[in-house]
Design a protein around this motif. Structure first.
Motif, short mmCIF file in Angstrom:
data_model
loop_
_atom_site.label_atom_id
_atom_site.label_comp_id
_atom_site.label_asym_id
_atom_site.label_seq_id
_atom_site.Cartn_x
_atom_site.Cartn_y
_atom_site.Cartn_z
N GLY A 1 2.79 -4.22 13.68
CA GLY A 1 3.03 -2.90 14.24
C GLY A 1 2.32 -1.77 13.52
O GLY A 1 2.54 -0.60 13.84
N HIS A 2 1.44 -2.09 12.57
CA HIS A 2 0.73 -1.06 11.82
C HIS A 2 -0.71 -1.00 12.34
O HIS A 2 -1.56 -1.80 11.96
CB HIS A 2 0.76 -1.38 10.32
N LYS A 3 -0.96 -0.06 13.24
CA LYS A 3 -2.22 -0.03 13.99
C LYS A 3 -3.27 0.82 13.27
O LYS A 3 -3.55 1.96 13.63
CB LYS A 3 -1.98 0.51 15.40
N TYR A 4 -3.87 0.25 12.25
CA TYR A 4 -4.93 0.91 11.51
C TYR A 4 -6.18 0.04 11.53
O TYR A 4 -6.07 -1.19 11.49
CB TYR A 4 -4.51 1.14 10.05
N PRO A 5 -7.37 0.65 11.57
CA PRO A 5 -8.59 -0.15 11.53
C PRO A 5 -8.78 -0.91 10.22
O PRO A 5 -9.47 -1.91 10.17
CB PRO A 5 -9.71 0.90 11.71
N GLY B 1 -12.48 10.33 -1.97
CA GLY B 1 -11.85 11.49 -1.36
C GLY B 1 -10.34 11.46 -1.39
O GLY B 1 -9.68 12.44 -1.01
N LEU B 2 -9.75 10.33 -1.81
CA LEU B 2 -8.29 10.23 -1.93
C LEU B 2 -7.81 10.99 -3.18
O LEU B 2 -8.62 11.32 -4.05
CB LEU B 2 -7.88 8.77 -2.04
N PRO B 3 -6.50 11.24 -3.29
CA PRO B 3 -5.98 11.90 -4.50
C PRO B 3 -6.26 11.10 -5.78
O PRO B 3 -6.37 11.69 -6.85
CB PRO B 3 -4.48 12.00 -4.23
N VAL B 4 -6.34 9.77 -5.67
CA VAL B 4 -6.73 8.93 -6.80
C VAL B 4 -7.82 7.97 -6.33
O VAL B 4 -7.92 7.66 -5.15
CB VAL B 4 -5.54 8.11 -7.37
N PRO B 5 -8.66 7.49 -7.24
CA PRO B 5 -9.68 6.52 -6.84
C PRO B 5 -9.04 5.23 -6.33
O PRO B 5 -7.99 4.81 -6.82
CB PRO B 5 -10.46 6.26 -8.14
N ARG B 6 -9.69 4.63 -5.35
CA ARG B 6 -9.24 3.32 -4.85
C ARG B 6 -10.43 2.40 -4.76
O ARG B 6 -11.48 2.76 -4.22
CB ARG B 6 -8.58 3.47 -3.49
N THR B 7 -10.29 1.22 -5.32
CA THR B 7 -11.34 0.21 -5.24
C THR B 7 -10.77 -1.06 -4.62
O THR B 7 -9.56 -1.29 -4.61
CB THR B 7 -11.90 -0.13 -6.63
N SER B 8 -11.67 -1.89 -4.09
CA SER B 8 -11.24 -3.14 -3.49
C SER B 8 -12.40 -4.12 -3.50
O SER B 8 -13.56 -3.74 -3.69
CB SER B 8 -10.76 -2.93 -2.05
N VAL B 9 -12.07 -5.38 -3.28
CA VAL B 9 -13.11 -6.39 -3.08
C VAL B 9 -13.87 -6.11 -1.80
O VAL B 9 -13.35 -5.47 -0.89
CB VAL B 9 -12.48 -7.80 -3.01
N LEU C 1 -4.85 4.23 3.89
CA LEU C 1 -4.69 5.01 2.67
C LEU C 1 -4.80 6.50 2.94
O LEU C 1 -4.06 7.31 2.37
CB LEU C 1 -5.74 4.58 1.65
N ALA C 2 -5.74 6.88 3.81
CA ALA C 2 -5.91 8.30 4.12
C ALA C 2 -4.64 8.88 4.74
O ALA C 2 -4.19 9.96 4.37
CB ALA C 2 -7.11 8.49 5.05
N GLU C 3 -4.06 8.14 5.70
CA GLU C 3 -2.85 8.66 6.35
C GLU C 3 -1.67 8.72 5.39
O GLU C 3 -0.92 9.70 5.36
CB GLU C 3 -2.49 7.80 7.56
N LEU C 4 -1.49 7.68 4.59
CA LEU C 4 -0.34 7.64 3.69
C LEU C 4 -0.42 8.69 2.58
O LEU C 4 0.61 9.07 2.02
CB LEU C 4 -0.20 6.25 3.07
N THR C 5 -1.62 9.16 2.27
CA THR C 5 -1.77 10.20 1.25
C THR C 5 -2.05 11.58 1.86
O THR C 5 -2.37 12.53 1.13
CB THR C 5 -2.91 9.85 0.27
N ASN C 6 -1.93 11.66 3.19
CA ASN C 6 -2.17 12.93 3.89
C ASN C 6 -3.56 13.50 3.56
O ASN C 6 -3.71 14.71 3.35
CB ASN C 6 -1.08 13.95 3.53
N THR C 7 -4.53 12.61 3.52
CA THR C 7 -5.91 13.01 3.24
C THR C 7 -6.67 13.11 4.56
O THR C 7 -6.73 12.14 5.32
CB THR C 7 -6.60 12.00 2.32
N ILE D 1 0.84 -1.20 0.00
CA ILE D 1 0.00 0.00 0.00
C ILE D 1 0.87 1.25 0.00
O ILE D 1 0.60 2.23 -0.71
CB ILE D 1 -0.94 0.00 1.22
N ARG D 2 1.92 1.24 0.80
CA ARG D 2 2.81 2.41 0.87
C ARG D 2 3.38 2.74 -0.51
O ARG D 2 3.36 3.90 -0.94
CB ARG D 2 3.94 2.15 1.86
#
Length: 331
Positions: free
Chosen positions: A132-136, A289-297, A142-148, A103-104
């Protein structure tokens, strides 16, 4: 016009991610409408192909511009983080960290303009946390890594689309968090996303929190009048075709038959339940709302069937289709 470049993250290597990624990228419709680049592990993808009985040529690259668009070719930015003997179907901090790194890198490529959308195979939250990556979940990561500052989760099936005001928090906390500004921003993000997907005048139904939309204050603490109605009024004042707050049970029925293009759900299970009843196998998770669209299953890592070649791959194919549709047009 050139094909959009879609960055595809492999997800948790111990789950079904390698299998569904390979299957989607060998689909003729996908290969003919985009340039796909997997951020993952070549050896693991090869095992995924073997499990499904599929043949592919894996083209290792470092720059998405070097991707090939031939049928049967899967382009891979190989991070080489997965040991050869990592078992399928078992929780692994190594796989959790690798999923984070995929993802990074995808976010870095998106911010550099090298990819126009991101499509993600599922990660495992427990594996992510054990590394060690404490994200829900994906959305917050994605929001944090793109500063959104703020994003919304949208779920889409052929019969129903839902965008959420709140997601991965408890119900009591969700009700406390809901306020007119957040509801209005969610409506606006959903409206913009649907317009970007070609629906010129989206019809949006906004769900209430309480049964019967509060029954004029009989149920709840007037949340509909205080938290939701002002947001709907503000959106309508700007020309957005939004209605609500509407009783959720009635609203989902109406949306399912086609009266609305999008439902605004106030909390996680209010939106997820109907979506999964109507078609989890073709469900797509879209981050708006991200800088680029993101889709997932719209399913998890499925450890119980991972590596066995029996996974239903339709949701990943549909996630790729949606990423292609939502990707900005590039000259």
């Amino acid at each position: 016009m050139s094909l959009p470049t879609i960055g595809v993250t492999m997800g948790d290597a111990a789950g079904v991610g390698p299998e569904i990624t390979v299957a989607a990228l060998l689909d003729p419709e996908i290969t003919s409408t985009c340039r796909a680049v997997v951020i993952g592990d070549t050896a693991r993808l090869r095992r995924g192909a073997q499990a499904l009985g599929l043949e592919a040529e894996f083209n290792e690259i470092t720059d998405p511009n070097d991707a090939r668009t031939e049928a049967g070719v899967i382009n891979v930015i190989n991070l080489g983080l997965i040991p050869e003997d990592l078992p399928f179907g078992e929780l692994s901090a190594v796989a959790g960290d690798a999923a984070f790194q995929y993802i990074r890198v995808a976010c870095e490529l998106a911010e550099a303009g090298s990819i126009q959308a991101i499509c993600t195979a599922p990660l495992n939250k427990s594996a992510l946390h054990s590394a060690g990556h404490k994200y829900p979940g994906h959305t917050e990561l994605l929001a944090e890594l793109t500063n959104t500052e703020e994003v919304s989760m949208m779920l889409s099936t052929p019969k129903l689309r839902v965008i959420h005001v709140t997601t991965h928090i408890g119900l009591i906390d969700a009700i406390a968090k809901i306020e007119p500004g957040l509801v209005e921003r969610t409506i606006r993000r959903g409206h913009a996303a649907l317009r970007g997907a070609g629906i010129t005048e989206p019809r949006i139904g906004v769900a209430a929190i309480n049964p019967h939309a509060g029954e004029n204050g009989l149920f709840g603490y007037d949340e509909e009048a205080l938290k939701i109605a002002p947001a709907v009024d503000a959106a309508r004042a700007d020309g957005i075709d939004a209605e609500g707050p509407l009783p959720a049970d009635t609203l989902f029925f109406l949306a399912g038959r086609g009266d609305y293009d999008l439902v605004v759900a106030q909390y996680h299970d209010q939106g997820h339940g109907p979506i999964k009843v109507l078609g989890i196998e073709a469900g797509v998770n879209i981050t708006v709302g991200l800088p680029v669209p993101r889709t997932s299953v719209d399913h998890g890592t499925a450890f119980d069937i991972a590596g066995k070649g029996v996974v239903d791959t339709r949701s990943m194919v549909e996630a790729m289709r949606q990423a292609i549709v939502l990707a900005p047009v590039h000259a």
